[in-house]
Scaffold this motif. Structure first.
Motif, PDB file in Angstrom:
ATOM      1  N   ALA A   2      -0.063  64.859  96.064  1.00 37.32           N
ATOM      2  CA  ALA A   2       0.972  64.937  95.042  1.00 37.32           C
ATOM      3  C   ALA A   2       0.429  64.456  93.708  1.00 37.32           C
ATOM      4  O   ALA A   2      -0.429  63.579  93.633  1.00 37.32           O
ATOM      5  CB  ALA A   2       2.159  64.082  95.451  1.00 37.32           C
ATOM      6  N   ALA A   3       0.931  65.046  92.652  1.00 31.75           N
ATOM      7  CA  ALA A   3       0.520  64.639  91.304  1.00 31.75           C
ATOM      8  C   ALA A   3       1.261  63.354  90.913  1.00 31.75           C
ATOM      9  O   ALA A   3       2.342  63.063  91.410  1.00 31.75           O
ATOM     10  CB  ALA A   3       0.840  65.748  90.321  1.00 31.75           C
ATOM     11  N   LEU A   4       0.649  62.602  90.029  1.00 27.26           N
ATOM     12  CA  LEU A   4       1.269  61.370  89.545  1.00 27.26           C
ATOM     13  C   LEU A   4       2.410  61.691  88.594  1.00 27.26           C
ATOM     14  O   LEU A   4       2.314  62.629  87.792  1.00 27.26           O
ATOM     15  CB  LEU A   4       0.240  60.526  88.795  1.00 27.26           C
ATOM     16  CG  LEU A   4      -0.873  59.896  89.595  1.00 27.26           C
ATOM     17  CD1 LEU A   4      -1.844  59.203  88.650  1.00 27.26           C
ATOM     18  CD2 LEU A   4      -0.321  58.914  90.586  1.00 27.26           C
ATOM     19  N   PRO A   5       3.494  60.903  88.621  1.00 26.07           N
ATOM     20  CA  PRO A   5       4.519  61.070  87.597  1.00 26.07           C
ATOM     21  C   PRO A   5       3.952  60.668  86.238  1.00 26.07           C
ATOM     22  O   PRO A   5       3.207  59.696  86.127  1.00 26.07           O
ATOM     23  CB  PRO A   5       5.636  60.129  88.016  1.00 26.07           C
ATOM     24  CG  PRO A   5       5.202  59.459  89.256  1.00 26.07           C
ATOM     25  CD  PRO A   5       3.843  59.927  89.617  1.00 26.07           C
ATOM     26  N   VAL A   6       4.283  61.421  85.227  1.00 26.95           N
ATOM     27  CA  VAL A   6       3.790  61.165  83.873  1.00 26.95           C
ATOM     28  C   VAL A   6       4.982  60.839  82.987  1.00 26.95           C
ATOM     29  O   VAL A   6       5.967  61.578  82.955  1.00 26.95           O
ATOM     30  CB  VAL A   6       3.029  62.391  83.315  1.00 26.95           C
ATOM     31  CG1 VAL A   6       2.567  62.132  81.890  1.00 26.95           C
ATOM     32  CG2 VAL A   6       1.861  62.729  84.216  1.00 26.95           C
ATOM     33  N   PHE A   7       4.883  59.714  82.283  1.00 31.14           N
ATOM     34  CA  PHE A   7       5.942  59.292  81.362  1.00 31.14           C
ATOM     35  C   PHE A   7       5.395  59.289  79.950  1.00 31.14           C
ATOM     36  O   PHE A   7       4.212  59.075  79.727  1.00 31.14           O
ATOM     37  CB  PHE A   7       6.437  57.881  81.721  1.00 31.14           C
ATOM     38  CG  PHE A   7       6.964  57.770  83.123  1.00 31.14           C
ATOM     39  CD1 PHE A   7       8.171  58.335  83.479  1.00 31.14           C
ATOM     40  CD2 PHE A   7       6.239  57.104  84.092  1.00 31.14           C
ATOM     41  CE1 PHE A   7       8.649  58.234  84.767  1.00 31.14           C
ATOM     42  CE2 PHE A   7       6.699  56.991  85.383  1.00 31.14           C
ATOM     43  CZ  PHE A   7       7.913  57.563  85.724  1.00 31.14           C
ATOM     44  N   ARG A   8       6.286  59.508  78.998  1.00 30.18           N
ATOM     45  CA  ARG A   8       5.882  59.412  77.599  1.00 30.18           C
ATOM     46  C   ARG A   8       5.732  57.947  77.226  1.00 30.18           C
ATOM     47  O   ARG A   8       6.276  57.062  77.867  1.00 30.18           O
ATOM     48  CB  ARG A   8       6.902  60.105  76.704  1.00 30.18           C
ATOM     49  CG  ARG A   8       6.949  61.570  77.004  1.00 30.18           C
ATOM     50  CD  ARG A   8       7.300  62.504  75.905  1.00 30.18           C
ATOM     51  NE  ARG A   8       7.088  62.108  74.559  1.00 30.18           N
ATOM     52  CZ  ARG A   8       6.201  62.660  73.758  1.00 30.18           C
ATOM     53  NH1 ARG A   8       5.414  63.612  74.200  1.00 30.18           N
ATOM     54  NH2 ARG A   8       6.102  62.290  72.515  1.00 30.18           N
ATOM     55  N   TRP A   9       4.956  57.706  76.160  1.00 32.32           N
ATOM     56  CA  TRP A   9       4.660  56.350  75.708  1.00 32.32           C
ATOM     57  C   TRP A   9       5.948  55.577  75.478  1.00 32.32           C
ATOM     58  O   TRP A   9       6.865  56.089  74.845  1.00 32.32           O
ATOM     59  CB  TRP A   9       3.857  56.448  74.420  1.00 32.32           C
ATOM     60  CG  TRP A   9       3.018  55.252  74.137  1.00 32.32           C
ATOM     61  CD1 TRP A   9       3.259  54.295  73.198  1.00 32.32           C
ATOM     62  CD2 TRP A   9       1.795  54.894  74.771  1.00 32.32           C
ATOM     63  NE1 TRP A   9       2.266  53.367  73.207  1.00 32.32           N
ATOM     64  CE2 TRP A   9       1.345  53.711  74.166  1.00 32.32           C
ATOM     65  CE3 TRP A   9       1.041  55.456  75.789  1.00 32.32           C
ATOM     66  CZ2 TRP A   9       0.181  53.076  74.542  1.00 32.32           C
ATOM     67  CZ3 TRP A   9      -0.126  54.828  76.160  1.00 32.32           C
ATOM     68  CH2 TRP A   9      -0.544  53.654  75.544  1.00 32.32           C
ATOM     69  N   ARG A  10       6.013  54.360  75.989  1.00 32.57           N
ATOM     70  CA  ARG A  10       7.135  53.431  75.862  1.00 32.57           C
ATOM     71  C   ARG A  10       8.394  53.867  76.616  1.00 32.57           C
ATOM     72  O   ARG A  10       9.462  53.312  76.408  1.00 32.57           O
ATOM     73  CB  ARG A  10       7.491  53.180  74.392  1.00 32.57           C
ATOM     74  CG  ARG A  10       6.385  52.540  73.600  1.00 32.57           C
ATOM     75  CD  ARG A  10       6.839  52.306  72.174  1.00 32.57           C
ATOM     76  NE  ARG A  10       5.739  51.888  71.362  1.00 32.57           N
ATOM     77  CZ  ARG A  10       5.515  50.629  71.004  1.00 32.57           C
ATOM     78  NH1 ARG A  10       6.294  49.682  71.413  1.00 32.57           N
ATOM     79  NH2 ARG A  10       4.493  50.339  70.250  1.00 32.57           N
ATOM     80  N   LEU A  11       8.297  54.885  77.471  1.00 33.35           N
ATOM     81  CA  LEU A  11       9.475  55.355  78.194  1.00 33.35           C
ATOM     82  C   LEU A  11       9.321  55.225  79.712  1.00 33.35           C
ATOM     83  O   LEU A  11       9.982  55.931  80.464  1.00 33.35           O
ATOM     84  CB  LEU A  11       9.774  56.813  77.819  1.00 33.35           C
ATOM     85  CG  LEU A  11      10.153  57.055  76.357  1.00 33.35           C
ATOM     86  CD1 LEU A  11      10.368  58.527  76.093  1.00 33.35           C
ATOM     87  CD2 LEU A  11      11.397  56.266  75.989  1.00 33.35           C
ATOM     88  N   ALA A  35       0.322  54.358  90.503  1.00 28.61           N
ATOM     89  CA  ALA A  35       1.618  54.921  90.878  1.00 28.61           C
ATOM     90  C   ALA A  35       2.115  55.945  89.864  1.00 28.61           C
ATOM     91  O   ALA A  35       2.838  56.876  90.227  1.00 28.61           O
ATOM     92  CB  ALA A  35       2.645  53.808  91.032  1.00 28.61           C
ATOM     93  N   ALA A  36       1.758  55.770  88.600  1.00 27.62           N
ATOM     94  CA  ALA A  36       2.207  56.686  87.546  1.00 27.62           C
ATOM     95  C   ALA A  36       1.283  56.505  86.351  1.00 27.62           C
ATOM     96  O   ALA A  36       0.383  55.670  86.368  1.00 27.62           O
ATOM     97  CB  ALA A  36       3.650  56.389  87.153  1.00 27.62           C
ATOM     98  N   GLN A  37       1.516  57.311  85.328  1.00 27.46           N
ATOM     99  CA  GLN A  37       0.727  57.141  84.112  1.00 27.46           C
ATOM    100  C   GLN A  37       1.586  57.404  82.884  1.00 27.46           C
ATOM    101  O   GLN A  37       2.551  58.147  82.932  1.00 27.46           O
ATOM    102  CB  GLN A  37      -0.507  58.023  84.111  1.00 27.46           C
ATOM    103  CG  GLN A  37      -0.279  59.491  83.985  1.00 27.46           C
ATOM    104  CD  GLN A  37      -1.588  60.261  84.042  1.00 27.46           C
ATOM    105  OE1 GLN A  37      -2.564  59.805  84.603  1.00 27.46           O
ATOM    106  NE2 GLN A  37      -1.602  61.437  83.460  1.00 27.46           N
ATOM    107  N   LEU A  38       1.196  56.733  81.819  1.00 29.11           N
ATOM    108  CA  LEU A  38       1.813  56.935  80.511  1.00 29.11           C
ATOM    109  C   LEU A  38       0.880  57.796  79.686  1.00 29.11           C
ATOM    110  O   LEU A  38      -0.341  57.644  79.765  1.00 29.11           O
ATOM    111  CB  LEU A  38       1.982  55.606  79.777  1.00 29.11           C
ATOM    112  CG  LEU A  38       3.035  54.649  80.256  1.00 29.11           C
ATOM    113  CD1 LEU A  38       2.934  53.364  79.467  1.00 29.11           C
ATOM    114  CD2 LEU A  38       4.401  55.230  80.116  1.00 29.11           C
TER     115      LEU A  38
END
Length: 115
Positions: A2-11, A35-38
């Motif tokens: 599975a791909a990592l969840p990607v969040f926008r900076w500061r979110l 677990a995830a990346q920004l």
């Protein structure tokens, strides 16, 4: 895989933290994977990426033992010792010079004065 969840900076949602944020809380990732990346977008280059770890799976930082403290002190002393004159420079020797500033840039006036 599975791909990592990607969040926008500061979110990023609560429960995730970077290594530095974990360390500030007295924690370490403890063997868990990312677990995830920004991602922070940039104009002319690829985005800046920060990896996140789950706070609930993080473990406490291991305490500093006397042996580790002694090894760290010895390593830092070696970084301050000039290999040319074997004295403690009082600062970390720059890798670009390889020696203390006094050995790297000897004062030409000293040789004239000693005559």
């Amino acid at each position: 895989m599975a791909a990592l969840p990607v969040f926008r900076w500061r979110l990023a949602p609560d429960g995730y933290a970077t290594r530095r944020q974990l360390r500030a809380q007295g924690l370490r990732p403890g063997g868990q994977g990312v677990a995830a990346q920004l991602e922070r977008p940039r104009r002319r280059r690829g985005p800046l990426v920060a990896y996140l770890y789950r706070v609930d799976l993080a473990l406490p930082v291991r305490p500093m033992t006397p042996a580790r403290r002694a090894a760290l002190a010895k390593a830092n002393a070696a970084r301050r010792t000039c290999p040319a004159c074997r004295t403690d420079a009082g600062y970390v020797i720059p890798a670009s010079l390889g020696t203390c500033v006094t050995c790297a840039y000897p004062d030409p006036c000293d040789s004239v004065r000693s005559v």
